[in-house]
Design an enzyme around this catalytic site. Structure first.
Site, PDB file in Angstrom:
ATOM      1  CG  HIS A 107      17.346 -23.539  11.371  1.00  0.00           C
ATOM      2  ND1 HIS A 107      17.002 -22.668  12.375  1.00  0.00           N
ATOM      3  CD2 HIS A 107      17.183 -22.856  10.199  1.00  0.00           C
ATOM      4  CE1 HIS A 107      16.638 -21.507  11.839  1.00  0.00           C
ATOM      5  NE2 HIS A 107      16.737 -21.604  10.526  1.00  0.00           N
ATOM      6  CE1 TYR A 153      11.747   3.781 -18.811  1.00  0.00           C
ATOM      7  CE2 TYR A 153      11.833   3.445 -16.426  1.00  0.00           C
ATOM      8  CZ  TYR A 153      12.431   3.865 -17.613  1.00  0.00           C
ATOM      9  OH  TYR A 153      13.694   4.350 -17.593  1.00  0.00           O
TER      10      TYR A 153
END
Ligand SMILES: *Cc1c(COP(=O)(O)O)cnc(C)c1O
Length: 831
Positions: free
Chosen positions: A625, A724
């Site tokens: 990879h 909030y």
């Protein structure tokens, strides 16, 4: 009635072999995966850059298909002699043969035939015209947008002697194509919709494009078009004498047959006043039940045809009032009790039903396949024959349970030989009787003519679905798949990464599509993901990248192939494999990622182990990879990784004594290093619409769109805060705030809060204000006065690219895609 021995005379080919039993040619077949009724199916072996129909001969023969048109005898596995019961006709070009057969069939039809082309609106004009003329005519029309070199012959093949009118659309993308379609359709009437810019690439100039398209109309008695497009008008004048043209216009009232003198948009409809020139000038006013410009234009094309046919004005208005938007796509929706609903509630003719049943048959999901079907309309067949044909289609497509709705289908219920069947006179009766627990783990095709209102049935199946959905466009996925396929070196295999719930898009559905489109391999991260795919009927080879020792039994049971990246794992596996046979493995080599895998210095020991255990261990592939395939700056490093891989793999093959698959590249690597495709590549994010190398950002289509809705709108006085922590900044002016139904529990990142992200409402971007909450967040819609509660909101999709959104909060598209929580329902659709 056409018999196989009749074909050589029509298609001018060489008869290689007659079928063992005489056979009528009834169905044309191009795709070995769509064998509905093998008896009477004539298969055309087509060849393309990615595809060769000859290769599927054994599969077709095994399914019972006996009639074949081929181009190359040598490409048939085993040759003609391997199929003693089949008939073979050898032709020069199978596609041309398909078209010639359809043209022959067309010649048997005596009624008028409309050909429709243009850059936009073909499908809608076709569907609407069929709706508007259906009170007077029995119409045969192209299903959906079957307008290609292949789609047109298949459409025309559906004509039968009881039809009174054909309506077919033709679409082309390059020179030479229209003449072929014209020979198949042989239109006696024509409609040119609009000339847009689509597919410009195939033509050297707009004039050439118009000229090519108008070839469809060279022999029509009457061509209908809008005279306000100068290029079209000039070309039509050159092609046809005035009495063979019927025009409408908004800007040149004195030149057109139908002058549109008033066009007034009301809230959701449009008022038009027209003056018809013949036989005496007459003025009429109509209301078109749409307000958007393309719909109005499409409706005006249809209106011109109705006026030409001298339909009474009051009757025209009655028919216009019933026009419905055309649903162009078949959607697959998650529903109650682990059911899936294939939603096709737009129309219900025989051709459309066959297509929808094909889609149902392609679902390899376990569990029952159920069909909810209304009366079938406009078939042109006597009812008894019609329902006998429908009944024959059902077992051929794996339908095990039928729910018939409508007086006619109820009358013919004995035609259906299914054990599980129920009939209702109308949709209300079905809904009154509806009990969710009667449906469990089923795939349900809901197929009904518009007038039955089957969308109410779909809604009943979706009762509990919450407002946020991830729409997955399966056509876009196939487009992206083909984009990468076309870039592969010949012979390179394709492994597709469906780990992490197929990058958030839904693993089983994506895997199913990949299986249908013949990917070679799938890969998942964990054994359980592989088990889930197997339980849903996926039979492709599957690589598991992170198998834990306690999953080895599952690997064996479900035939999943592990990636092995360390001596420890290899020894565990060898121990287990010594007791009972285990699937082949994939060896992960570490060439520079420094994450998992065997390093170059491990090879002597590794090779020795492999040699010693050759008797009970098989290696399928070796992989590595790349650490920096996305970015050009790492190209040198990537090349060193690839070189190391090419040094290491021959040693492994020498130790094993047989060749293995070698693969190194992810999506970005496929584009960047075409010289290193080796035996296989591993496609990931590219399939889902993100071109990670950044070199061809426009080439891919976005696959998923995350959508939600506005729950409520509030007006904030100057100085008030939102949510909030009172974070939504106070300002000195009044603001409108929309609360939208998505929060971090749905996967909407908190970093989007306080201006970090934007959503799209009514085509405009609105910034997120205040903190993102668990199940909702707030967007400032002060600059979008039209925004209302209930409006759709796009979080990402066509209007808001993933890459933009990801970059805005310093992450990558991979994270946004895979974060969409599983509680967000997935809706899959194909056009
Ligand atoms: C996820 C993955 C890929 C695919 O990567 P993309 O960048 O999404 O194309 C390829 N190989 C391995 C080993 C992976 O884990």
């Amino acid at each position: 009635m056409l018999l196989f021995p009749d074909l050589p005379a029509i298609l001018s080919g060489t008869l290689l072999q007659l079928p063992a039993a005489p056979a009528r040619v009834q169905h044309l077949l191009l795709d070995s995966r769509r064998v509905g009724q093998p008896a009477g199916s004539l298969f055309f072996a087509l060849r393309g850059p990615q595809h060769n129909g000859h290769r599927y001969m054994p599969e077709l023969y095994a399914k019972g298909v006996r009639l074949f048109i081929i181009e190359a005898e040598a490409e048939i596995p085993g040759g003609v002699a391997a199929f003693p019961e089949a008939g073979f006709l050898l032709v020069e070009d199978s596609l041309a043969a398909l078209q010639a057969l359809a043209a022959h069939h067309r010649q048997q039809f005596r009624g008028p035939v409309f050909g429709i082309t243009g850059s936009n609106g073909k499908t809608i004009v076709k569907e609407w015209l069929a709706q508007l003329l259906s009170p007077d005519e029995l119409v045969c029309k192209s299903p959906r947008s079957f307008n290609s070199q292949v789609g047109v012959p298949l459409s025309v093949w559906e004509l039968n002697p009881t039809h009174t009118l054909g309506i077919f659309e033709a679409g082309i993308s390059e020179r030479g194509e229209m003449a072929r379609l014209a020979r198949v359709i042989q239109p006696t009437l024509g409609i040119f919709t609009t000339l847009g810019t689509a597919h410009d690439a195939g033509f050297s100039s707009p004039e050439e494009k118009v000229g090519e398209k108008l070839q469809l109309f060279a022999s029509v008695d009457t061509l209908f078009y809008c005279l306000d497009q100068p290029l079209v008008h000039q070309a039509a004048q050159a092609l046809l004498l005035p009495h063979r043209r019927f025009t409408w216009s908004r800007h040149h009232p004195h030149e057109a047959n139908v002058a549109v003198t008033v066009l007034e948009t009301l809230a959701d409809r449009t008022l038009v006043r027209v003056v018809l020139d013949k036989p005496l000038p007459q003025e009429h006013t109509f209301t078109i039940p749409f307000a958007d410009e393309p719909s109005v234009e499409n409706a005006l094309h249809c209106l011109a045809v109705l006026l030409w046919r001298q339909v009474a004005a009051a009757e025209i208005q009655r028919r216009l009032d019933r026009l419905q938007p055309v649903a162009m796509r078949l959607e697959m929706k998650q529903a109650i009790n682990d059911c899936y609903v294939l939603d096709d509630t737009y129309n219900n003719d025989l051709a459309g039903l066959t297509l929808a049943l094909d889609a149902l048959a392609r679902q390899p999901r376990r569990g029952r396949r159920t069909l909810i079907l209304s009366d079938v309309l406009e078939s042109g067949l006597p009812a008894a024959e019609l329902y006998a044909r429908v009944a024959a289609l059902l077992p051929a497509h794996g339908v095990e349970r039928l729910i018939g709705i409508g007086p006619e289908i109820s009358q013919f219920q004995s035609a259906f030989a299914l054990a599980a069947k129920a009939f209702f006179p109308d949709t209300e009766a079905f809904l009154d009787d509806f009990r969710p627990d009667h449906f469990q783990h089923e795939t349900i095709l809901v197929k009904g003519a518009r007038r039955y209102g089957f969308e109410r049935i779909v809604t009943a199946f979706q009762q509990k679905i919450h407002g946020t959905v991830l729409e997955v466009n399966l056509d876009a996925l196939v487009h992206n798949l083909n984009y990468y396929r076309a870039r592969l070196q010949p012979g390179t295999r394709l492994m597709v990464m469906v780990k992490a719930f197929a990058y958030g898009s839904g693993s089983y559905e994506v895997a199913n599509l990949l299986q249908f489109h013949r990917a070679d391999y799938l890969a998942v991260a964990y054994a359980d993901e592989g088990v889930d795919l197997r339980q849903h009927g996926i039979s492709l080879p599957i690589m598991v990248m992170n198998p834990s020792p306690d999953s080895f039994q599952k690997l064996r049971q479900y035939h999943l192939e592990p990636e092995i990246y360390s001596f420890e794992r290899l020894r565990d596996y060898l121990r287990a494999a010594g007791e009972q046979p285990l699937p082949a493995i994939h060896l992960k080599l570490d060439t520079g990622m420094r994450r998992l895998g065997f390093a170059e210095e491990d090879l002597p020991e590794l090779c020795q182990l492999l040699r010693k255990n050759a008797a009970h261990l098989r290696v399928a592939s070796a992989l590595t990879h790349l650490a920096g395939a996305d970015e050009e700056q790492h190209n040198d490093f990537s090349r060193r990784q690839l070189a190391a891989f090419q040094r290491m793999t021959p040693l492994l093959e020498a130790a094993l004594g047989y060749p293995i698959l070698k693969h190194a590249l992810n999506s970005a690597g496929i584009i960047r290093f075409p010289e290193a495709h080796f035996d296989m590549v591993r496609l990931g994010i590219g399939l889902y619409g993100v071109e990670a190398s950044g070199q061809h950002p426009e080439a891919l289509r976005p696959v998923s769109s995350l959508r939600t809705t506005i729950s409520q709108i509030k007006t904030l006085a100057p100085g008030e805060t939102v949510g909030y922590g009172r974070r939504g900044q106070a300002t000195d002016y009044e603001r409108r705030i929309a609360t939208i139904a998505i929060g971090y529990a749905d996967g909407y990142d908190r970093r989007f809060g306080n201006g970090g992200g934007q959503v799209v409402i009514r085509g405009h971007r609105a910034p997120i204000i205040g903190n993102v909450c668990m199940d909702m967040c707030m967007a400032d819609v002060t600059s979008i006065p039209a925004a209302r509660a209930g409006d759709p909101v796009t979080v990402f999709g066509e209007e808001m690219p993933l890459v933009t959104l990801a970059t805005g909060i310093g992450t990558i598209p991979y994270e946004l895609l895979t974060n969409v929580s599983e509680r967000v329902k997935r809706v899959f659709f194909a056009e």
